[in-house]
Design a protein around this motif. Structure first.
Motif, PDB file in Angstrom:
ATOM      1  N   THR A 247       0.826  -1.201   0.000  1.00 42.41           N
ATOM      2  CA  THR A 247       0.000   0.000   0.000  1.00 42.41           C
ATOM      3  C   THR A 247       0.860   1.251   0.000  1.00 42.41           C
ATOM      4  O   THR A 247       0.611   2.200  -0.755  1.00 42.41           O
ATOM      5  N   LYS A 248       1.887   1.282   0.853  1.00 40.30           N
ATOM      6  CA  LYS A 248       2.764   2.444   0.903  1.00 40.30           C
ATOM      7  C   LYS A 248       3.494   2.637  -0.423  1.00 40.30           C
ATOM      8  O   LYS A 248       3.658   3.773  -0.899  1.00 40.30           O
ATOM      9  N   PHE A 249       3.914   1.554  -1.022  1.00 40.68           N
ATOM     10  CA  PHE A 249       4.633   1.654  -2.286  1.00 40.68           C
ATOM     11  C   PHE A 249       3.738   2.227  -3.376  1.00 40.68           C
ATOM     12  O   PHE A 249       4.126   3.120  -4.123  1.00 40.68           O
ATOM     13  N   LYS A 250       2.506   1.713  -3.475  1.00 44.40           N
ATOM     14  CA  LYS A 250       1.589   2.186  -4.509  1.00 44.40           C
ATOM     15  C   LYS A 250       1.190   3.634  -4.259  1.00 44.40           C
ATOM     16  O   LYS A 250       0.983   4.407  -5.195  1.00 44.40           O
ATOM     17  N   THR A 251       1.040   4.030  -2.986  1.00 50.12           N
ATOM     18  CA  THR A 251       0.720   5.425  -2.671  1.00 50.12           C
ATOM     19  C   THR A 251       1.851   6.335  -3.119  1.00 50.12           C
ATOM     20  O   THR A 251       1.622   7.400  -3.712  1.00 50.12           O
ATOM     21  N   ALA A 252       3.080   5.946  -2.848  1.00 45.14           N
ATOM     22  CA  ALA A 252       4.229   6.746  -3.265  1.00 45.14           C
ATOM     23  C   ALA A 252       4.298   6.862  -4.783  1.00 45.14           C
ATOM     24  O   ALA A 252       4.589   7.937  -5.327  1.00 45.14           O
ATOM     25  N   LYS A 253       4.011   5.765  -5.491  1.00 45.10           N
ATOM     26  CA  LYS A 253       4.026   5.803  -6.952  1.00 45.10           C
ATOM     27  C   LYS A 253       2.934   6.725  -7.479  1.00 45.10           C
ATOM     28  O   LYS A 253       3.139   7.450  -8.459  1.00 45.10           O
ATOM     29  N   ILE A 255       1.686   9.358  -5.935  1.00 46.07           N
ATOM     30  CA  ILE A 255       2.104  10.745  -5.675  1.00 46.07           C
ATOM     31  C   ILE A 255       3.131  11.185  -6.706  1.00 46.07           C
ATOM     32  O   ILE A 255       3.070  12.291  -7.248  1.00 46.07           O
ATOM     33  N   GLU A 256       4.057  10.291  -7.017  1.00 49.25           N
ATOM     34  CA  GLU A 256       5.078  10.616  -8.005  1.00 49.25           C
ATOM     35  C   GLU A 256       4.473  10.859  -9.376  1.00 49.25           C
ATOM     36  O   GLU A 256       4.828  11.806 -10.076  1.00 49.25           O
ATOM     37  N   ALA A 257       3.508   9.992  -9.758  1.00 50.08           N
ATOM     38  CA  ALA A 257       2.867  10.162 -11.060  1.00 50.08           C
ATOM     39  C   ALA A 257       2.079  11.455 -11.114  1.00 50.08           C
ATOM     40  O   ALA A 257       2.068  12.167 -12.123  1.00 50.08           O
ATOM     41  N   ALA A 258       1.389  11.804 -10.001  1.00 54.39           N
ATOM     42  CA  ALA A 258       0.605  13.038  -9.982  1.00 54.39           C
ATOM     43  C   ALA A 258       1.504  14.256 -10.032  1.00 54.39           C
ATOM     44  O   ALA A 258       1.185  15.262 -10.679  1.00 54.39           O
ATOM     45  N   GLY A 267      -3.387  17.565 -10.787  1.00 51.77           N
ATOM     46  CA  GLY A 267      -2.327  16.667 -10.373  1.00 51.77           C
ATOM     47  C   GLY A 267      -1.127  17.430  -9.879  1.00 51.77           C
ATOM     48  O   GLY A 267      -0.509  17.087  -8.875  1.00 51.77           O
ATOM     49  N   ALA A 268      -0.766  18.523 -10.599  1.00 53.49           N
ATOM     50  CA  ALA A 268       0.377  19.310 -10.161  1.00 53.49           C
ATOM     51  C   ALA A 268       0.121  19.933  -8.805  1.00 53.49           C
ATOM     52  O   ALA A 268       0.990  19.964  -7.939  1.00 53.49           O
ATOM     53  N   GLY A 269      -1.094  20.424  -8.600  1.00 53.07           N
ATOM     54  CA  GLY A 269      -1.434  21.031  -7.315  1.00 53.07           C
ATOM     55  C   GLY A 269      -1.371  20.032  -6.196  1.00 53.07           C
ATOM     56  O   GLY A 269      -0.856  20.316  -5.109  1.00 53.07           O
ATOM     57  N   MET A 270      -1.894  18.822  -6.464  1.00 54.98           N
ATOM     58  CA  MET A 270      -1.851  17.789  -5.426  1.00 54.98           C
ATOM     59  C   MET A 270      -0.417  17.421  -5.112  1.00 54.98           C
ATOM     60  O   MET A 270      -0.026  17.256  -3.957  1.00 54.98           O
ATOM     61  N   GLY A 271       0.415  17.329  -6.177  1.00 55.02           N
ATOM     62  CA  GLY A 271       1.808  17.001  -5.951  1.00 55.02           C
ATOM     63  C   GLY A 271       2.508  18.068  -5.141  1.00 55.02           C
ATOM     64  O   GLY A 271       3.266  17.774  -4.222  1.00 55.02           O
ATOM     65  N   MET A 272       2.220  19.344  -5.461  1.00 56.28           N
ATOM     66  CA  MET A 272       2.838  20.431  -4.701  1.00 56.28           C
ATOM     67  C   MET A 272       2.361  20.417  -3.260  1.00 56.28           C
ATOM     68  O   MET A 272       3.143  20.611  -2.325  1.00 56.28           O
ATOM     69  N   GLY A 273       1.062  20.198  -3.095  1.00 55.57           N
ATOM     70  CA  GLY A 273       0.515  20.172  -1.737  1.00 55.57           C
ATOM     71  C   GLY A 273       1.128  19.069  -0.915  1.00 55.57           C
ATOM     72  O   GLY A 273       1.524  19.273   0.244  1.00 55.57           O
ATOM     73  N   MET A 274       1.235  17.882  -1.517  1.00 50.72           N
ATOM     74  CA  MET A 274       1.851  16.780  -0.792  1.00 50.72           C
ATOM     75  C   MET A 274       3.308  17.087  -0.503  1.00 50.72           C
ATOM     76  O   MET A 274       3.839  16.744   0.555  1.00 50.72           O
ATOM     77  N   GLY A 275       3.965  17.785  -1.452  1.00 54.67           N
ATOM     78  CA  GLY A 275       5.356  18.143  -1.219  1.00 54.67           C
ATOM     79  C   GLY A 275       5.503  19.094  -0.051  1.00 54.67           C
ATOM     80  O   GLY A 275       6.414  18.957   0.767  1.00 54.67           O
ATOM     81  N   VAL A 277       3.449  19.415   2.488  1.00 49.29           N
ATOM     82  CA  VAL A 277       3.165  18.685   3.731  1.00 49.29           C
ATOM     83  C   VAL A 277       4.360  17.854   4.146  1.00 49.29           C
ATOM     84  O   VAL A 277       4.757  17.820   5.316  1.00 49.29           O
ATOM     85  N   MET A 278       4.939  17.144   3.164  1.00 47.31           N
ATOM     86  CA  MET A 278       6.082  16.308   3.487  1.00 47.31           C
ATOM     87  C   MET A 278       7.261  17.161   3.951  1.00 47.31           C
ATOM     88  O   MET A 278       7.978  16.809   4.891  1.00 47.31           O
ATOM     89  N   ALA A 279       7.457  18.340   3.297  1.00 45.64           N
ATOM     90  CA  ALA A 279       8.550  19.218   3.709  1.00 45.64           C
ATOM     91  C   ALA A 279       8.345  19.713   5.133  1.00 45.64           C
ATOM     92  O   ALA A 279       9.285  19.775   5.930  1.00 45.64           O
TER      93      ALA A 279
END
Length: 379
Positions: A247-253, A255-258, A267-275, A277-279
């Protein structure tokens, strides 16, 4: 030489002095020794070669069986001759008897197979269908019984004439054997050697009952429908892997694809948002004191003006299909997928807030799909 001597010589020449059979074929099992208006002479020579047996039949009854060797046919080595018609006129008279030569060599590479699929019951996959085919080898073990029970009066009996009977016998006993083995369906193809040996032991008594020995029996392949193969492979993979790590692996993939999706702003917004949060999470871990100060500042801020809370968002579900993640879909869509049997009670499901993937039957609000009338517990 007088006329009577000539007649005597002519008659004696008509009597057969040597009884033998040279087989120039590859498929003859039994051959009747032919004599057109001739009889076998007393003290005639019987030649039985290696890989042969000679069977004497008198008036439809088995008289004697000769193994490889050379014999002189008289009352000493063939006692039945004393009862044959013609001997009452003297032991120098010819006699009549049917002689069958039987090929006792090994007949190899005979094909067998199941004409129709065999239906088996499996604990995990329910009723399944398989087919099987292979080869076998046999030889005549009891020439006398074989002549009496199988050949009869056939003057040239080939393996083609008995193969259909043997193949039907094999298919029937194979079905019984695999049904009683009760193996998991995926193990049939991996245990062909053990199944072959077991099937040979089960079939041997019935072969011997007609004078034939089943020398070898091989299962070359056990096949099943392609969709069942895929289901077995998926089940095997899921049974071996760590679902939490998957599950963690597929979630990471995802996020990377988005994040790398240049064509979609969402998708770009979600990726930035996740970035972001992670930062932020990484910054808090690296500087715990700064994280604590930010939390204290957030607690000291005055409460905002009274405004209604945002509308609750519909729960989105992800589900596993053919080893891949599908979704997200809402509750109504999940209900439709269950009703159309696209998913079932064992399908793995995940939503936000769950520790890991769970079977649909273990998710409280989805249990209503299973037919119960009890509503889920209040949140």
């Amino acid at each position: 030489m007088g006329i009577f001597d000539k007649i005597k010589e002519k008659l004696s020449n008509e009597f057969i002095d040597i009884v033998e059979w040279l087989d120039y074929t590859e498929d003859t099992i039994a051959h009747r020794f032919e004599r057109y208006q001739n009889e076998i002479k007393n003290n005639a020579q019987l030649i039985v070669r290696e890989g042969q047996a000679a069977v004497f039949v008198n008036e439809g009854q088995l008289a004697d069986v000769f193994t490889p060797g050379t014999y002189t046919l008289n009352t000493q080595n063939l006692p039945i001759l004393t009862t044959l018609k013609g001997w009452k006129y003297g032991f120098n008279s010819p006699f009549k008897a049917e002689v069958y030569f039987v090929n006792t060599t090994l007949f190899t590479d005979e094909k067998w197979g199941t004409k129709n699929p065999i239906t088996l019951s499996d604990d995990r996959f329910g009723l399944v269908e398989i087919r099987a085919f292979g080869t076998y080898a046999f030889k005549v073990a009891d020439p006398g019984k074989f002549i009496v029970d199988i050949v009869g009066t056939d003057n040239n009996f080939t393996n083609f004439e008995i193969n259909e009977h043997l193949k039907s016998l094999i298919a029937t006993r194979f079905t019984d054997t695999v049904g009683e083995a009760n193996l998991p369906i995926e193990l049939y193809a991996a245990n062909t050697t053990e199944l072959s040996d077991t099937c040979r032991e089960v079939m041997q008594p019935e072969f011997l009952s007609v004078g034939i020995s089943l020398e070898r029996f091989f299962i070359e392949n056990v096949s099943m429908p392609e969709d069942l193969k895929k289901e077995i492979f998926e089940y095997s993979r899921i049974d071996k892997i760590d679902l939490d790590k998957l599950t963690k692996f597929k979630t990471a993939k995802a996020i990377e694809a988005a994040a790398t999706n240049e064509g979609g702003t969402a998708g770009a917004g979600m990726g930035m948002g996740m970035g972001f949060v992670m930062a932020q999470q990484m910054g808090n871990m690296m500087n715990p004191q700064m994280g604590s100060q930010q939390q204290a500042q957030q607690r000291q801020q005055p409460p905002a003006a009274a405004v209604p809370p945002p509308m609750p968002q519909a729960v989105q579900y992800y589900y596993a299909m053919n080893g891949a993640q599908s979704g997200p879909v809402g509750y109504e869509q999940m209900q439709s997928l269950f009703a159309s049997r696209t998913i079932n009670r064992e399908t793995l499901v995940w939503k936000a807030g769950m520790d890991g993937w769970k079977a649909l039957k273990e998710v409280d609000e989805l249990k209503s799909f299973l037919g119960g009338n009890t509503p889920p517990p209040l949140p």
